[in-house]
Write a protein that holds these residues in place. Structure first.
Motif, PDB file in Angstrom:
ATOM      1  N   GLN A  55       0.953  -1.350   0.007  1.00  0.00           N
ATOM      2  CA  GLN A  55       0.151   0.035  -0.073  1.00  0.00           C
ATOM      3  C   GLN A  55       0.853   1.328   0.155  1.00  0.00           C
ATOM      4  OE1 GLN A  55      -3.210  -0.075  -0.597  1.00  0.00           O
ATOM      5  NE2 GLN A  55      -4.123  -1.775   0.365  1.00  0.00           N
ATOM      6  N   CYS A  56       1.775   1.506   0.780  1.00  0.00           N
ATOM      7  CA  CYS A  56       2.963   2.200   0.708  1.00  0.00           C
ATOM      8  C   CYS A  56       3.513   2.831  -0.461  1.00  0.00           C
ATOM      9  CB  CYS A  56       4.027   2.101   1.715  1.00  0.00           C
ATOM     10  SG  CYS A  56       3.808   2.429   3.328  1.00  0.00           S
ATOM     11  N   LEU A  57       4.049   1.681  -1.212  1.00  0.00           N
ATOM     12  CA  LEU A  57       4.594   1.791  -2.516  1.00  0.00           C
ATOM     13  C   LEU A  57       3.380   2.068  -3.780  1.00  0.00           C
ATOM     14  CD1 LEU A  57       6.698  -1.551  -2.409  1.00  0.00           C
ATOM     15  CD2 LEU A  57       7.576   0.975  -2.534  1.00  0.00           C
ATOM     16  N   LEU A  58       2.491   1.591  -3.451  1.00  0.00           N
ATOM     17  CA  LEU A  58       1.248   1.906  -4.628  1.00  0.00           C
ATOM     18  C   LEU A  58       0.763   3.315  -4.567  1.00  0.00           C
ATOM     19  CD1 LEU A  58      -0.545   0.705  -6.659  1.00  0.00           C
ATOM     20  CD2 LEU A  58      -1.930  -0.095  -4.507  1.00  0.00           C
ATOM     21  N   LEU A  59       0.689   3.751  -3.027  1.00  0.00           N
ATOM     22  CA  LEU A  59       0.352   5.341  -2.849  1.00  0.00           C
ATOM     23  C   LEU A  59       1.326   6.450  -3.466  1.00  0.00           C
ATOM     24  CD1 LEU A  59      -1.412   5.225   0.481  1.00  0.00           C
ATOM     25  CD2 LEU A  59      -2.192   6.420  -1.386  1.00  0.00           C
ATOM     26  N   LEU A  60       2.594   5.775  -3.412  1.00  0.00           N
ATOM     27  CA  LEU A  60       3.605   6.947  -3.885  1.00  0.00           C
ATOM     28  C   LEU A  60       3.589   6.465  -5.286  1.00  0.00           C
ATOM     29  CD1 LEU A  60       6.275   6.556  -1.125  1.00  0.00           C
ATOM     30  CD2 LEU A  60       4.623   8.484  -1.505  1.00  0.00           C
ATOM     31  N   LEU A  61       3.576   5.450  -6.041  1.00  0.00           N
ATOM     32  CA  LEU A  61       3.875   5.310  -7.378  1.00  0.00           C
ATOM     33  C   LEU A  61       2.374   6.058  -8.223  1.00  0.00           C
ATOM     34  CD1 LEU A  61       4.371   1.630  -7.901  1.00  0.00           C
ATOM     35  CD2 LEU A  61       5.480   3.424  -8.873  1.00  0.00           C
ATOM     36  N   ASN A  62       1.240   6.160  -7.440  1.00  0.00           N
ATOM     37  CA  ASN A  62       0.073   6.819  -7.952  1.00  0.00           C
ATOM     38  C   ASN A  62       0.108   8.362  -7.845  1.00  0.00           C
ATOM     39  OD1 ASN A  62      -1.293   4.720  -9.351  1.00  0.00           O
ATOM     40  ND2 ASN A  62      -2.221   4.187  -7.181  1.00  0.00           N
ATOM     41  N   ASN A  63       1.032   8.736  -6.797  1.00  0.00           N
ATOM     42  CA  ASN A  63       1.073  10.224  -6.649  1.00  0.00           C
ATOM     43  C   ASN A  63       2.505  10.732  -6.307  1.00  0.00           C
ATOM     44  OD1 ASN A  63       0.626  12.717  -5.334  1.00  0.00           O
ATOM     45  ND2 ASN A  63      -0.638  11.761  -3.810  1.00  0.00           N
ATOM     46  N   LYS A  64       3.130  10.986  -7.615  1.00  0.00           N
ATOM     47  CA  LYS A  64       4.400  11.486  -7.870  1.00  0.00           C
ATOM     48  C   LYS A  64       4.597  12.643  -7.356  1.00  0.00           C
ATOM     49  CE  LYS A  64       5.752   7.991 -10.436  1.00  0.00           C
ATOM     50  NZ  LYS A  64       6.054   7.066 -11.638  1.00  0.00           N
ATOM     51  N   ALA A  65       3.658  13.758  -7.004  1.00  0.00           N
ATOM     52  CA  ALA A  65       3.889  14.897  -6.420  1.00  0.00           C
ATOM     53  C   ALA A  65       4.189  14.570  -4.855  1.00  0.00           C
ATOM     54  CB  ALA A  65       2.524  15.676  -6.108  1.00  0.00           C
ATOM     55  N   LEU A  66       3.319  13.686  -4.106  1.00  0.00           N
ATOM     56  CA  LEU A  66       3.749  13.241  -2.924  1.00  0.00           C
ATOM     57  C   LEU A  66       4.943  12.511  -2.827  1.00  0.00           C
ATOM     58  CD1 LEU A  66       2.527  12.865   0.140  1.00  0.00           C
ATOM     59  CD2 LEU A  66       1.838  10.650  -0.656  1.00  0.00           C
ATOM     60  N   LEU A  67       5.461  11.724  -3.732  1.00  0.00           N
ATOM     61  CA  LEU A  67       6.461  11.142  -3.678  1.00  0.00           C
ATOM     62  C   LEU A  67       7.710  12.097  -3.636  1.00  0.00           C
ATOM     63  CD1 LEU A  67       8.352   8.585  -4.234  1.00  0.00           C
ATOM     64  CD2 LEU A  67       8.044   8.890  -6.637  1.00  0.00           C
ATOM     65  N   GLY A  68       7.672  13.098  -4.562  1.00  0.00           N
ATOM     66  CA  GLY A  68       8.649  14.184  -4.431  1.00  0.00           C
ATOM     67  C   GLY A  68       8.745  14.900  -3.182  1.00  0.00           C
ATOM     68  N   LYS A  69       7.604  14.908  -2.402  1.00  0.00           N
ATOM     69  CA  LYS A  69       7.684  15.723  -1.212  1.00  0.00           C
ATOM     70  C   LYS A  69       8.288  14.826  -0.056  1.00  0.00           C
ATOM     71  CE  LYS A  69       3.747  17.589  -1.541  1.00  0.00           C
ATOM     72  NZ  LYS A  69       2.437  17.911  -1.143  1.00  0.00           N
ATOM     73  N   MET A  70       8.556  13.600  -0.180  1.00  0.00           N
ATOM     74  CA  MET A  70       8.715  12.699   1.046  1.00  0.00           C
ATOM     75  C   MET A  70      10.089  12.789   1.380  1.00  0.00           C
ATOM     76  SD  MET A  70       6.838  10.693   2.308  1.00  0.00           S
ATOM     77  CE  MET A  70       4.955  10.983   2.407  1.00  0.00           C
ATOM     78  N   ASP A  71      10.490  12.978   2.559  1.00  0.00           N
ATOM     79  CA  ASP A  71      11.518  13.131   2.967  1.00  0.00           C
ATOM     80  C   ASP A  71      11.670  11.984   4.321  1.00  0.00           C
ATOM     81  OD1 ASP A  71      10.360  14.338   4.935  1.00  0.00           O
ATOM     82  OD2 ASP A  71      11.373  16.478   4.565  1.00  0.00           O
ATOM     83  N   GLN A  72      12.883  11.927   4.894  1.00  0.00           N
ATOM     84  CA  GLN A  72      13.219  10.715   6.015  1.00  0.00           C
ATOM     85  C   GLN A  72      12.326  11.186   7.092  1.00  0.00           C
ATOM     86  OE1 GLN A  72      16.814   8.936   6.764  1.00  0.00           O
ATOM     87  NE2 GLN A  72      17.177   8.525   4.392  1.00  0.00           N
ATOM     88  N   PRO A  73      12.383  12.370   7.706  1.00  0.00           N
ATOM     89  CA  PRO A  73      11.443  12.731   8.794  1.00  0.00           C
ATOM     90  C   PRO A  73      10.008  12.459   8.571  1.00  0.00           C
ATOM     91  CG  PRO A  73      13.064  14.477   8.296  1.00  0.00           C
ATOM     92  CD  PRO A  73      13.252  13.551   7.199  1.00  0.00           C
ATOM     93  N   SER A  74       9.661  12.510   7.450  1.00  0.00           N
ATOM     94  CA  SER A  74       8.026  12.389   7.198  1.00  0.00           C
ATOM     95  C   SER A  74       7.723  11.021   7.028  1.00  0.00           C
ATOM     96  CB  SER A  74       7.434  13.292   6.177  1.00  0.00           C
ATOM     97  OG  SER A  74       8.314  13.095   5.151  1.00  0.00           O
ATOM     98  N   LEU A  75       8.600  10.033   7.181  1.00  0.00           N
ATOM     99  CA  LEU A  75       8.260   8.825   7.094  1.00  0.00           C
ATOM    100  C   LEU A  75       7.289   7.960   7.826  1.00  0.00           C
ATOM    101  CD1 LEU A  75      11.310   7.102   5.007  1.00  0.00           C
ATOM    102  CD2 LEU A  75       9.197   7.533   4.030  1.00  0.00           C
ATOM    103  N   PRO A  76       7.609   8.153   9.271  1.00  0.00           N
ATOM    104  CA  PRO A  76       6.725   7.314  10.379  1.00  0.00           C
ATOM    105  C   PRO A  76       5.521   8.080  10.227  1.00  0.00           C
ATOM    106  CG  PRO A  76       8.853   8.181  11.157  1.00  0.00           C
ATOM    107  CD  PRO A  76       9.088   8.758   9.902  1.00  0.00           C
TER     108      PRO A  76
END
Ligand code: HEM
Lengths: 398, 83
Positions: A251-272
């Motif tokens: 589900q984590c991978l699928l959400l990021l694959l479907n939402n490249k804008a969100l993928l671009g914003k993801m950094d390590q501190p926001s992962l948890p």
């Protein structure tokens, strides 16, 4: 349409996207009696209340399987292995036995640092071997949790891989919507698992506590507990550890694959926070169960002793009374109160392990995920209990 | 192709086997629950039917069609859809 007619837990269309139906049902009532005779609980408050109530016991799946075993023996069909495994599932055991077993496990559980190092190493290896075109579920989402629980238990990973589908079959036993054919396959899976884990257990040296299995063997010796129950407990840990976690990773991978804008914003501190919010939105365990041991009134409904409660965690997590705009992914909200790991005395023992796996895997995948594109429709497994993905096919550019 | 009355009689025979009673004693409009079927023996019933008719039957269909007559009707439709 009657509420109970909206509830179609064995229907593939329902399973693929149960959330609109959950909302409709919850809006009309937080609890209702299903055609199957059980009471289905949909609201956040009531699900949590039941999980917290010591008079609502677990164990009805064991009772059911034992009944099945009795009926089947009249027809010369053997469900012994199935019964042995489900009887050892900690989640089906009530206090006082539960308390003792749980503390035995908790004392010997691997530390956060150990788990993080393990997850990082395994994720790196997995990401380094990805081909150009593959199914994300089998290549990553199932692989990491399988290798992880094998490492924790000291069980050989190549053997673990061979039992991937066996584990799924057994964990589905916790759900009530099985066919006879499902059960016959479950029994075969149970026999294979018992065989492998018995052989493995014989090789475990309790004097060298290098892994959880050895520590459990030692503790069982010291406490004078039955050794064959240790074998089935290891099987439960093996099973509990991967199907649920693999769903989370998918589900984590699928959400990021479907939402490249969100993928671009993801950094390590926001992962948890991201992982926690994905858990809330897409609870890998959609339903769990309890049984009343005394009369009670729940959400205005009178429940006699022995009522079976089906707790719909997936619906509770999207209850608008508890989570504003519940269908939206919002990593800034306080999602920690989701019920995806349960609540109370049976709260998931592996919750930390699962989240560490997701975070370490994402750290390694996020920088390269932009190169992947979906190549076909997502395929789901046909069970609601653990709502898991079977196929997410992708190709890699360049 | 099976007619509905053939299906009905097959269903009654299988229920009778589960409950160890005579097929004729089974009322067609009595609910399975009242006949004495529980969630385990109804699974056996479905398993036998799946095998005899070579069909996949939703495990919850017995609950949605809770009498011999409604369930036989459901199975007949399923058979015709499968041809
Ligand atoms: C995202 C991954 C996971 C999810 C969503 C999940 C979910 C759950 C839930 C909902 C329960 C409680 C069920 C109930 O109260 O009826 C539970 C219990 C449990 N889980 Fe997990 N789990 C996950 C991963 C793991 C892992 C990695 C392990 C490690 C072996 C594990 C081991 C257990 C155990 C041992 C219990 C029983 C605890 C008890 O009864 O005291 N789980 N899990």
């Amino acid at each position: 349409m009657k509420t109970s007619e909206l509830w179609k837990p064995s229907n593939l269309d329902f399973i693929q996207n149960p959330y609109p139906s959950y909302h409709k049902i919850r809006e009309s009532t937080p609890i209702f009696k299903a055609t199957t005779g059980d009471y289905v609980v949909m609201s956040y408050d009531l699900v949590r209340q039941v999980l917290h109530d010591p008079s609502c016991l677990t164990g009805s799946r064991v009772e059911w399987v034992n009944k099945l075993q009795g009926y089947a023996s009249n027809r010369n069909i053997d469900f012994d292995a199935t019964s042995a495994i489900i009887s050892s599932m900690l989640i089906q055991i009530n206090p006082p036995d539960h308390t003792e077993l749980r503390s035995l496990l908790a004392k010997n559980w691997p530390t956060k640092d150990l788990l993080s190092a393990m997850a990082q190493q395994l994720s790196t290896d997995i990401a380094g071997k990805l081909p150009k075109q593959f199914n994300l579920v089998t290549a990553i989402a199932k692989k990491l949790p399988m290798q992880m629980i094998c490492h924790v238990l000291g069980f050989p990973s190549d053997q673990g891989e061979r039992h991937l589908n066996d584990g799924l079959r057994l964990v589905q036993l916790l759900g009530p919507y099985l066919s006879f054919r499902d059960l016959l396959q479950t029994q075969k899976a149970a026999e294979r698992l018992l065989d492998s884990f018995q052989n493995f257990y014989d090789t475990v040296d309790p004097n060298k506590p290098a892994n959880l299995s050895a520590k459990i063997k030692q503790a069982y010796r010291n406490n004078g507990r039955k050794q064959d129950e240790a074998v089935t407990l290891l099987i439960f840990l093996f099973i509990a550890g991967f199907e649920t976690t693999s769903t989370l990773l998918s589900q984590c991978l699928l959400l990021l694959l479907n939402n490249k804008a969100l993928l671009g914003k993801m950094d390590q501190p926001s992962l948890p926070a991201f992982v926690s919010e994905v858990l809330r939105l897409h609870s890998p365990v959609q339903i769990t169960g309890r049984k009343t041991s005394q009369e009670m009134v729940l959400g205005g409904v009178h429940l006699p002793v022995g009522s079976i409660l089906t707790l719909c965690v997936g619906a509770a997590n999207r209850d608008p009374k508890h989570f504003k705009n519940p269908d939206a992914l919002d990593i800034s909200r306080d999602s920690k109160q989701h019920l995806s790991f349960g609540y109370g005395i049976h709260h998931c023992l592996g919750s930390q392990m699962a989240q560490i796996e997701a975070i370490e895997m994402l750290k390694i995948m996020i920088p390269i995920l932009g190169q992947f594109n979906l190549t076909g429709p997502i395929k789901w497994e046909n069970k609601l209990t653990i709502r898991s993905v079977r196929e997410i096919n992708v190709t890699r550019n360049g | 192709m099976k007619h509905q009355d053939e299906v009905t009689s097959l269903v009654k025979t299988l229920i009778a086997k589960e409950l160890k009673v005579a097929p004729d004693s089974i009322g067609e409009d009595v609910s399975f629950h009242d006949l004495g079927l529980d969630s385990v023996n109804s699974l056996f019933l479905l398993g036998d039917l799946e095998q005899k008719l070579n069909l996949d039957i939703d495990p919850l269909s017995l609950y949605d069609n809770p009498t011999v007559s409604s369930f036989s009707n459901f199975i007949s439709t399923l058979i015709s859809e499968n041809i």
